[in-house]
Design a protein around this motif. Structure first.
Motif, PDB file in Angstrom:
ATOM      1  N   LEU A  17       0.815  -1.209   0.000  1.00 55.57           N
ATOM      2  CA  LEU A  17       0.000   0.000   0.000  1.00 55.57           C
ATOM      3  C   LEU A  17       0.851   1.262   0.000  1.00 55.57           C
ATOM      4  O   LEU A  17       0.586   2.215  -0.736  1.00 55.57           O
ATOM      5  CB  LEU A  17      -0.917   0.004   1.228  1.00 55.57           C
ATOM      6  CG  LEU A  17      -2.173  -0.854   1.173  1.00 55.57           C
ATOM      7  CD1 LEU A  17      -2.778  -1.011   2.556  1.00 55.57           C
ATOM      8  CD2 LEU A  17      -3.186  -0.247   0.212  1.00 55.57           C
ATOM      9  N   ALA A  18       1.875   1.294   0.857  1.00 54.04           N
ATOM     10  CA  ALA A  18       2.634   2.530   1.079  1.00 54.04           C
ATOM     11  C   ALA A  18       3.495   2.916  -0.117  1.00 54.04           C
ATOM     12  O   ALA A  18       3.539   4.087  -0.507  1.00 54.04           O
ATOM     13  CB  ALA A  18       3.497   2.389   2.334  1.00 54.04           C
ATOM     14  N   LEU A  19       4.192   1.953  -0.705  1.00 53.07           N
ATOM     15  CA  LEU A  19       5.086   2.280  -1.821  1.00 53.07           C
ATOM     16  C   LEU A  19       4.325   2.802  -3.040  1.00 53.07           C
ATOM     17  O   LEU A  19       4.684   3.857  -3.581  1.00 53.07           O
ATOM     18  CB  LEU A  19       5.936   1.064  -2.190  1.00 53.07           C
ATOM     19  CG  LEU A  19       7.174   0.817  -1.318  1.00 53.07           C
ATOM     20  CD1 LEU A  19       7.871  -0.474  -1.734  1.00 53.07           C
ATOM     21  CD2 LEU A  19       8.149   1.993  -1.416  1.00 53.07           C
ATOM     22  N   PRO A  20       3.291   2.104  -3.531  1.00 56.39           N
ATOM     23  CA  PRO A  20       2.546   2.673  -4.670  1.00 56.39           C
ATOM     24  C   PRO A  20       1.928   4.021  -4.361  1.00 56.39           C
ATOM     25  O   PRO A  20       1.951   4.928  -5.204  1.00 56.39           O
ATOM     26  CB  PRO A  20       1.466   1.615  -4.950  1.00 56.39           C
ATOM     27  CG  PRO A  20       1.983   0.360  -4.375  1.00 56.39           C
ATOM     28  CD  PRO A  20       2.776   0.764  -3.182  1.00 56.39           C
ATOM     29  N   ALA A  21       1.377   4.180  -3.151  1.00 57.70           N
ATOM     30  CA  ALA A  21       0.764   5.462  -2.805  1.00 57.70           C
ATOM     31  C   ALA A  21       1.798   6.580  -2.826  1.00 57.70           C
ATOM     32  O   ALA A  21       1.554   7.667  -3.382  1.00 57.70           O
ATOM     33  CB  ALA A  21       0.101   5.371  -1.433  1.00 57.70           C
ATOM     34  N   ALA A  22       2.973   6.339  -2.235  1.00 56.11           N
ATOM     35  CA  ALA A  22       4.012   7.372  -2.208  1.00 56.11           C
ATOM     36  C   ALA A  22       4.520   7.683  -3.614  1.00 56.11           C
ATOM     37  O   ALA A  22       4.714   8.853  -3.976  1.00 56.11           O
ATOM     38  CB  ALA A  22       5.165   6.929  -1.307  1.00 56.11           C
ATOM     39  N   LEU A  23       4.738   6.643  -4.418  1.00 55.98           N
ATOM     40  CA  LEU A  23       5.245   6.859  -5.781  1.00 55.98           C
ATOM     41  C   LEU A  23       4.212   7.585  -6.647  1.00 55.98           C
ATOM     42  O   LEU A  23       4.555   8.487  -7.421  1.00 55.98           O
ATOM     43  CB  LEU A  23       5.622   5.516  -6.409  1.00 55.98           C
ATOM     44  CG  LEU A  23       6.856   4.826  -5.802  1.00 55.98           C
ATOM     45  CD1 LEU A  23       7.024   3.431  -6.388  1.00 55.98           C
ATOM     46  CD2 LEU A  23       8.115   5.652  -6.027  1.00 55.98           C
ATOM     47  N   ILE A  24       2.942   7.205  -6.518  1.00 61.31           N
ATOM     48  CA  ILE A  24       1.892   7.872  -7.301  1.00 61.31           C
ATOM     49  C   ILE A  24       1.778   9.336  -6.900  1.00 61.31           C
ATOM     50  O   ILE A  24       1.704  10.237  -7.754  1.00 61.31           O
ATOM     51  CB  ILE A  24       0.548   7.145  -7.119  1.00 61.31           C
ATOM     52  CG1 ILE A  24       0.585   5.777  -7.810  1.00 61.31           C
ATOM     53  CG2 ILE A  24      -0.604   7.982  -7.683  1.00 61.31           C
ATOM     54  CD1 ILE A  24      -0.613   4.906  -7.499  1.00 61.31           C
ATOM     55  N   ASN A  25       1.774   9.603  -5.597  1.00 61.82           N
ATOM     56  CA  ASN A  25       1.609  10.977  -5.130  1.00 61.82           C
ATOM     57  C   ASN A  25       2.778  11.866  -5.533  1.00 61.82           C
ATOM     58  O   ASN A  25       2.586  12.981  -6.006  1.00 61.82           O
ATOM     59  CB  ASN A  25       1.437  10.985  -3.610  1.00 61.82           C
ATOM     60  CG  ASN A  25       0.094  10.434  -3.180  1.00 61.82           C
ATOM     61  OD1 ASN A  25      -0.891  10.533  -3.910  1.00 61.82           O
ATOM     62  ND2 ASN A  25       0.035   9.835  -2.003  1.00 61.82           N
ATOM     63  N   VAL A  26       3.995  11.370  -5.351  1.00 62.21           N
ATOM     64  CA  VAL A  26       5.172  12.163  -5.729  1.00 62.21           C
ATOM     65  C   VAL A  26       5.262  12.289  -7.244  1.00 62.21           C
ATOM     66  O   VAL A  26       5.561  13.371  -7.770  1.00 62.21           O
ATOM     67  CB  VAL A  26       6.459  11.537  -5.147  1.00 62.21           C
ATOM     68  CG1 VAL A  26       7.683  12.290  -5.632  1.00 62.21           C
ATOM     69  CG2 VAL A  26       6.410  11.541  -3.624  1.00 62.21           C
TER      70      VAL A  26
END
Length: 606
Positions: free
Chosen positions: A90-99
């Protein structure tokens, strides 16, 4: 009559004794200004370091299994260990998408235009709403009969509802809605710090927009992007309420924070709960350490690379009429290439705001609807749900507790952190970097990770479940936040003039503090206090872990109403959510009168 002077040359009496003490401290190399660090530092040590070390200690004291029994019990349980992979999933895709989405949007919005400040202010809204309200809105908007699915079916894209709630996608949507504005505003603040003269110089040499971004802007922005990624990843890694409300906490969204909470505060196995918290912290620090190490390498190597890029960029166009004609042609071509990107950025922001408006509006409409099972609107409207919600959830008392906690945290944070900020801004001393790292940790470590050991300590001293425990817990991130907000503000203020020769490392006198520094510090203290007020009002994890039935704030009461056992009407819960939204909107409007929208997030990166 003669008077005897003290060894320091001061007359006897309280003033002379203070001067003599000052001189004796100076002779021993002790700077009294550094004593201003002690109250804030001791508070952080007592509320962060001690609970963390206590949690580390009891993690090695299980009821059974020997020294490493708690860790073996965790890693020996495949379901529990699987929560680590789920969290990263959850955390890695969310962070990569947001950035990744924040870079083109913030790059396209660097120029000033009418309504820019309003647009930035609107992007702060999802941050202040909090994860609980966002989760409630996602349930209403993206549910099987919500407006999103009805729209898809109306335009013929799907034959049936797309399941976006109570699963992985619902949690990911929640992380993107609340995390993208944070990543955007932080990236925007870093981009604003890049001097436009560098790009202008490259443009003069003929570099087009893509070349300028690749060779000038991106290398300068990359260290800041890594910081943004770290902070965005911390927010996503700490996912808890959204994983419980719009996910499947017993299955595909059983993240490590849920595992730690269930073990510690539902099964009351504090040893294993603290062990899981230590694992969370270790994983987080590994990710942050890797990103920060890469950031340092890129920052050290960027100067030569950027200089090479700027000097090796050659002019591709010439104008026989001189530089003005070349600049005119360059401006014309730039305007043509800007148009598609501008429309793309505008479209992306418009889509985000439509989703955000739908999430908020669906909760508002539900709070006024009599019944709403299908269709685009409820069958009728009423305001009775607000009075029912006010009485059912005892919101008068809850609001009073929320205000008490928020204002007490603001007052104590300013009292403890402003003197520490003054010392950090005015003095360099051995260990300053280590002290700064200590203050950074409560911001970088997920609240649930240090909140469980902190709650364990507060229960040990019979402070958990009370207003005092909630205030103490919220001081942990608030004091570092004020320090990192006030320190650069104080550094911009010239030191006040002092008399008395070079032992003048003494702190300013009381009259100087009141008459000179006080008025100068007041705007910064006001801005820091308002930011802490907004953060405390919406702080969920620490308050949830340490509050009791009589010390719950509004955000925790909203979560309890939505998730706890029992039958509650969705309309009354929605009415409660609207009251929370209105409260946060008022705080946001007050905050934006005193601070720039980017300050609501940028200070976290210091």
């Amino acid at each position: 009559m003669t008077s005897t002077l003290s060894p320091a040359g001061a007359a006897p009496g309280p003033a002379g004794e203070r001067a003599a003490l000052r001189h004796r401290l100076a002779e021993r190399g002790i700077d009294r200004t550094l004593l201003l660090l002690l109250p804030g530092l001791l508070t952080v040590v007592a509320l962060f370091c001690y609970p963390f070390l206590y949690g580390l200690q009891i993690s090695f004291q299980p009821n059974a299994g020997g020294f490493f029994g708690s860790y073996r019990a965790f890693f020996g349980n495949s379901f529990a260990v699987g929560s680590i992979g789920i969290t990263f999933k959850l955390a890695l895709p969310a962070a990569l998408i947001n950035v990744g989405a924040a870079v083109p949007v913030s790059y396209g919005m660097r120029r000033d235009f009418r309504g820019k400040r309003l647009l930035l202010a609107l992007l702060v809204v999802p941050i202040t709403l909090g994860t609980v309200l966002t989760a409630e809105g996602i349930i209403e908007f993206f549910g099987p009969v919500g407006w999103f699915n009805q729209t898809l079916q109306a335009i013929g894209l799907t034959d049936g509802p797309v399941h976006l709630t109570y699963n992985y996608w619902g949690v990911l949507l929640s992380l993107i809605i609340s995390g993208f504005p944070f990543a955007f505003l932080l990236t925007h603040s870093y981009l604003s710090g890049i001097h436009p003269a560098l790009e202008k110089a490259a443009a003069t040499l003929g570099a087009d927009r893509r070349q300028r971004f690749r060779h000038i802007t991106f290398p300068l922005l990359l260290p800041g992007l890594l910081t943004t990624f770290c902070l965005t990843f911390v927010l996503a890694f700490a996912v808890f309420p959204s994983a419980m409300m719009v996910g499947d906490p017993g299955g595909e969204t059983h993240v490590i924070s849920i595992e730690a909470y269930e073990v510690a505060l539902e099964r009351f196995d504090y040893s294993q709960g603290c062990a899981i918290a230590m694992v969370m912290t270790a994983l987080m620090l590994v990710v942050i350490g890797t990103a920060m190490g890469l950031r340092t390498l890129l920052y050290r190597g960027s100067t030569g690379r950027q200089g090479m890029s700027a000097t090796t960029t050659t002019a591709t166009t010439t104008d026989p009429h001189g530089g003005d004609g070349a600049n005119h042609e360059l401006h014309r071509r730039r305007s043509l290439t800007l148009r598609p990107g501008t429309w793309l950025v505008g479209g992306a922001l418009a889509f985000f705001f439509v989703i955000l408006l739908g999430v908020i509006a669906s909760v508002v409409v539900t709070s006024f609807g009599k019944t709403w099972f299908t269709g685009w609107a409820p069958e009728g409207y009423t305001t009775s749900w607000y009075s029912q919600s006010w009485n059912e959830f005892d919101l008068g008392r809850v609001m009073w507790v929320t205000l008490e906690v928020s204002f007490l945290v603001v007052a104590l944070s300013l009292l403890l952190a402003v003197p520490a900020s003054y010392a950090l801004a005015r003095r360099d001393f051995p260990g300053k970097r280590l002290l700064t790292m200590l203050l950074v940790l409560p911001i970088l470590v997920p609240p649930i990770a240090y909140g469980i050991p902190l709650a364990t300590v507060l229960y040990k001293f019979h402070l958990a479940g009370s207003l005092t425990g909630v205030v103490l817990a919220n001081l942990v991130p608030s004091i570092p936040f004020v320090v990192f907000t006030m320190t650069p503000f104080i550094e911009q203020i010239d030191p006040p003039p002092r008399s008395g020769g070079p032992d003048v490392r003494r702190p300013p006198t009381r009259s100087v503090l009141v008459r000179v520094l006080g008025p100068l510090l007041l705007p910064g203290m006001l801005a820091a206090g308002i930011l802490v007020l907004v953060r405390t009002f919406g702080m969920f994890e620490l308050t949830f872990l340490t509050s009791g039935p009589d010390s719950q704030t509004l955000i925790v009461s909203l979560f309890s109403a939505a998730f706890s056992a029992g039958i509650r009407t969705p309309q009354s819960i929605a009415a409660m959510a609207v009251l929370y939204t209105v409260s946060m909107a008022v705080l946001l409007l007050v905050a934006l009168r005193f601070v720039n929208p980017t300050q609501l997030v940028a200070r976290n990166a210091n």
